[in-house]
Enzyme design. Structure first.
Site, PDB file in Angstrom:
ATOM      1  N   LYS A 164     -70.978 -19.616  -5.808  1.00 49.66           N
ATOM      2  CA  LYS A 164     -70.018 -18.587  -6.268  1.00 49.66           C
ATOM      3  C   LYS A 164     -68.595 -19.143  -6.295  1.00 49.66           C
ATOM      4  CE  LYS A 164     -67.970 -17.575  -2.217  1.00 49.66           C
ATOM      5  NZ  LYS A 164     -66.546 -17.592  -1.922  1.00 49.66           N
ATOM      6  N   ARG A 228     -59.038 -18.452  -3.160  1.00 51.32           N
ATOM      7  CA  ARG A 228     -58.418 -19.756  -3.429  1.00 51.32           C
ATOM      8  C   ARG A 228     -59.075 -20.409  -4.639  1.00 51.32           C
ATOM      9  NH1 ARG A 228     -58.834 -20.589   2.449  1.00 51.32           N
ATOM     10  NH2 ARG A 228     -61.041 -20.432   2.028  1.00 51.32           N
TER      11      ARG A 228
HETATM   12  N1  LIG Z   1     -60.795 -17.984   4.025  1.00 51.86           N
HETATM   13  C1  LIG Z   1     -61.798 -17.184   3.740  1.00 51.86           C
HETATM   14  O1  LIG Z   1     -61.577 -16.047   3.294  1.00 51.86           O
HETATM   15  C2  LIG Z   1     -63.214 -17.642   3.971  1.00 51.86           C
HETATM   16  C3  LIG Z   1     -64.233 -16.676   4.026  1.00 51.86           C
HETATM   17  C4  LIG Z   1     -65.540 -17.077   4.179  1.00 51.86           C
HETATM   18  C5  LIG Z   1     -65.839 -18.422   4.294  1.00 51.86           C
HETATM   19  N2  LIG Z   1     -64.848 -19.338   4.255  1.00 51.86           N
HETATM   20  C6  LIG Z   1     -65.219 -20.751   4.399  1.00 51.86           C
HETATM   21  O2  LIG Z   1     -64.778 -21.223   5.675  1.00 51.86           O
HETATM   22  C7  LIG Z   1     -64.467 -22.625   5.594  1.00 51.86           C
HETATM   23  C8  LIG Z   1     -63.076 -22.846   6.139  1.00 51.86           C
HETATM   24  O3  LIG Z   1     -62.190 -22.128   5.304  1.00 51.86           O
HETATM   25  P1  LIG Z   1     -60.734 -21.683   5.772  1.00 51.86           P
HETATM   26  O4  LIG Z   1     -60.372 -20.514   4.952  1.00 51.86           O
HETATM   27  O5  LIG Z   1     -60.671 -21.528   7.237  1.00 51.86           O
HETATM   28  O6  LIG Z   1     -59.911 -22.947   5.286  1.00 51.86           O
HETATM   29  P2  LIG Z   1     -58.423 -23.399   5.701  1.00 51.86           P
HETATM   30  O7  LIG Z   1     -57.990 -24.352   4.658  1.00 51.86           O
HETATM   31  O8  LIG Z   1     -57.591 -22.194   5.990  1.00 51.86           O
HETATM   32  O9  LIG Z   1     -58.646 -24.144   7.085  1.00 51.86           O
HETATM   33  C9  LIG Z   1     -59.517 -25.225   7.257  1.00 51.86           C
HETATM   34  C10 LIG Z   1     -59.461 -25.626   8.723  1.00 51.86           C
HETATM   35  O10 LIG Z   1     -60.345 -26.729   8.950  1.00 51.86           O
HETATM   36  C11 LIG Z   1     -59.676 -27.683   9.760  1.00 51.86           C
HETATM   37  N3  LIG Z   1     -60.196 -29.021   9.492  1.00 51.86           N
HETATM   38  C12 LIG Z   1     -60.042 -29.727   8.360  1.00 51.86           C
HETATM   39  N4  LIG Z   1     -60.628 -30.928   8.496  1.00 51.86           N
HETATM   40  C13 LIG Z   1     -61.174 -30.957   9.741  1.00 51.86           C
HETATM   41  C14 LIG Z   1     -61.879 -31.923  10.476  1.00 51.86           C
HETATM   42  N5  LIG Z   1     -62.177 -33.120   9.960  1.00 51.86           N
HETATM   43  N6  LIG Z   1     -62.253 -31.609  11.726  1.00 51.86           N
HETATM   44  C15 LIG Z   1     -61.958 -30.414  12.254  1.00 51.86           C
HETATM   45  N7  LIG Z   1     -61.287 -29.462  11.607  1.00 51.86           N
HETATM   46  C16 LIG Z   1     -60.895 -29.732  10.365  1.00 51.86           C
HETATM   47  C17 LIG Z   1     -58.218 -27.575   9.339  1.00 51.86           C
HETATM   48  O11 LIG Z   1     -57.386 -28.071  10.354  1.00 51.86           O
HETATM   49  C18 LIG Z   1     -58.065 -26.089   9.152  1.00 51.86           C
HETATM   50  O12 LIG Z   1     -57.750 -25.481  10.381  1.00 51.86           O
HETATM   51  C19 LIG Z   1     -64.634 -23.004   4.127  1.00 51.86           C
HETATM   52  O13 LIG Z   1     -65.903 -23.565   3.943  1.00 51.86           O
HETATM   53  C20 LIG Z   1     -64.553 -21.673   3.392  1.00 51.86           C
HETATM   54  O14 LIG Z   1     -65.262 -21.670   2.168  1.00 51.86           O
HETATM   55  C21 LIG Z   1     -63.531 -18.979   4.111  1.00 51.86           C
HETATM   56  O1  LIG Z   2     -60.783 -17.829  -0.960  1.00 54.69           O
HETATM   57  P1  LIG Z   2     -62.119 -18.400  -1.333  1.00 54.69           P
HETATM   58  O2  LIG Z   2     -62.280 -18.582  -2.809  1.00 54.69           O
HETATM   59  O3  LIG Z   2     -62.441 -19.633  -0.531  1.00 54.69           O
HETATM   60  O4  LIG Z   2     -63.233 -17.298  -0.925  1.00 54.69           O
HETATM   61  C1  LIG Z   2     -63.282 -16.821   0.382  1.00 54.69           C
HETATM   62  C2  LIG Z   2     -64.629 -16.211   0.742  1.00 54.69           C
HETATM   63  O5  LIG Z   2     -65.676 -17.126   0.546  1.00 54.69           O
HETATM   64  C3  LIG Z   2     -64.917 -14.910   0.064  1.00 54.69           C
HETATM   65  O6  LIG Z   2     -66.123 -14.356   0.575  1.00 54.69           O
END
Ligand SMILES: NC(=O)c1ccc[n+]([C@@H]2O[C@H](COP(=O)([O-])OP(=O)(O)OC[C@H]3O[C@@H](n4cnc5c(N)ncnc54)[C@H](O)[C@@H]3O)[C@@H](O)[C@H]2O)c1
Ligand SMILES: O=P(O)(O)OC[C@H](O)CO
Length: 298
Positions: A164, A228
């Site tokens: 997605k 994002r």
């Molecule tokens: N933000 C959302 O709304 C959301 C929702 C569901 C799922 N996700 C998933 O969660 C995951 C993280 O997303 P996010 O929103 O927190 O991203 P982000 O960019 O806000 O943060 C990523 C985090 O990972 C850490 N990081 C990066 N490289 C690293 C490493 N080598 N070792 C340890 N830590 C490391 C960074 O320091 C940072 O704190 C992604 O796979 C994303 O798709 C995000």
């Molecule tokens: O901001 P995105 O595109 O990484 O999406 C965040 C979550 O995966 C939504 O469920």
């Protein structure tokens, strides 16, 4: 191991939102590479000694992180990331299973913008595991504002969560090109069909695609500037370079690397994935207007 203790690993947007959510019913620790000014922030070793771990680090960093930092001591783990490893084409459950027994693993899926979860707004998530006991134990940790469902379709959830993001980039491109609502919804609908075709090749269940993990997360991510990945698409349609877009974003957009992974997998397994192919080509420099022409005639 500290019985009944909970920790989130990774203090990005999603890690912090999950830390907030899980901190509603019990103490929840959090750790990350760099020290942060967050309640109950601990060092990595303290976090790793907790019985329940939620890991929220970007998909492409997971293997190296597990390799260098993780020691399995019987912890129960919920994986919060969404993506496919670009260097190998492996789904996240396949990577985790190289380090941790599958009966100790669960995977979160479903529509969940961190920005809304951290405000305590209601949402519904799926906790996917081959071991229902993992769901039963983690379900109790979630706050009342999050409704949790169980599924054993781990591969389906992994594919939906990753795919997605690529479709959200496509949708952002469509929006950035001002192609209209009909075009965007046609793209999202055909994207759902494409995601299901790809997923069923790997054994995902049909019901997963029409539920929260599939259609739910796709509709959310592919229709909002809170995503994002959608914003990456907007930037590409406005002729920004990928480097400029990612620098402005300052956060991970998993769909970029995942589109490289899907491109390898669909060639290897001969799966028809026209939308993901065009996203990959645009990331490689193709003009989005040419992609539109090709999608309309393909
Ligand atoms: N933000 C959302 O709304 C959301 C929702 C569901 C799922 N996700 C998933 O969660 C995951 C993280 O997303 P996010 O929103 O927190 O991203 P982000 O960019 O806000 O943060 C990523 C985090 O990972 C850490 N990081 C990066 N490289 C690293 C490493 N080598 N070792 C340890 N830590 C490391 C960074 O320091 C940072 O704190 C992604 O796979 C994303 O798709 C995000
Ligand atoms: O901001 P995105 O595109 O990484 O999406 C965040 C979550 O995966 C939504 O469920």
């Amino acid at each position: 191991m500290q019985k009944n203790s909970v920790a989130v690993i990774g203090a990005g947007k999603w890690g912090q939102a999950l830390h907030f959510a899980l901190g509603q019913k019990q103490k929840c620790y959090i750790t990350s590479r760099t020290k942060r000014d967050i309640n109950n922030f601990v060092d990595l070793n303290t976090a790793l000694s907790c019985e329940y771990l939620i890991i929220a680090i970007p998909a492409q960093q997971i293997r190296q992180w597990l390799d260098e930092h993780f020691e399995f001591k019987g912890q129960k783990i919920l994986v919060a990331s969404k993506g496919i490893e670009a260097s190998t084409g492996k789904f996240l459950n396949e990577i985790y299973e190289e380090f941790i027994p599958s009966e100790n693993l669960g995977f979160i899926s479903g529509p969940s913008f961190a920005a809304e979860v951290i405000k305590g707004l209601p949402c519904a998530l799926v906790l996917n595991s081959l071991n229902k006991q993992i769901f039963i134990e983690f379900e109790k940790l979630f706050p009342d504002f999050i409704k949790t469902y169980y599924s054993d379709d781990v591969i389906g959830a992994e594919i939906c969560g990753a795919y997605k993001n690529v479709l959200a980039i496509a949708s952002g491109i469509c929006e950035g090109m001002n192609l209209g609502n009909n075009a965007r919804v046609s793209l999202i609908s055909r994207g759902l069909v494409e995601m299901q075709r790809f997923g069923s090749h790997f054994g995902a269940k049909m019901e997963t695609f029409i539920g929260l993990s599939g259609a739910g997360d796709l509709f959310l991510t592919a229709s909002s500037e809170l995503s994002r990945n959608f914003r990456v698409g907007l930037g590409l349609a406005n002729n920004k370079t990928l480097d400029e877009i990612l620098e402005e974003l300052g956060e991970v957009a998993e769909g970029v690397k995942t589109s490289y992974a899907i491109n390898s997998l669909n060639k290897k397994h001969k799966i028809y994935t026209p939308i993901a192919n065009e996203v990959y080509s645009i990331l490689e420099g193709k003009n989005p207007k040419d992609s539109l022409k090709d999608l309309l005639k393909d």
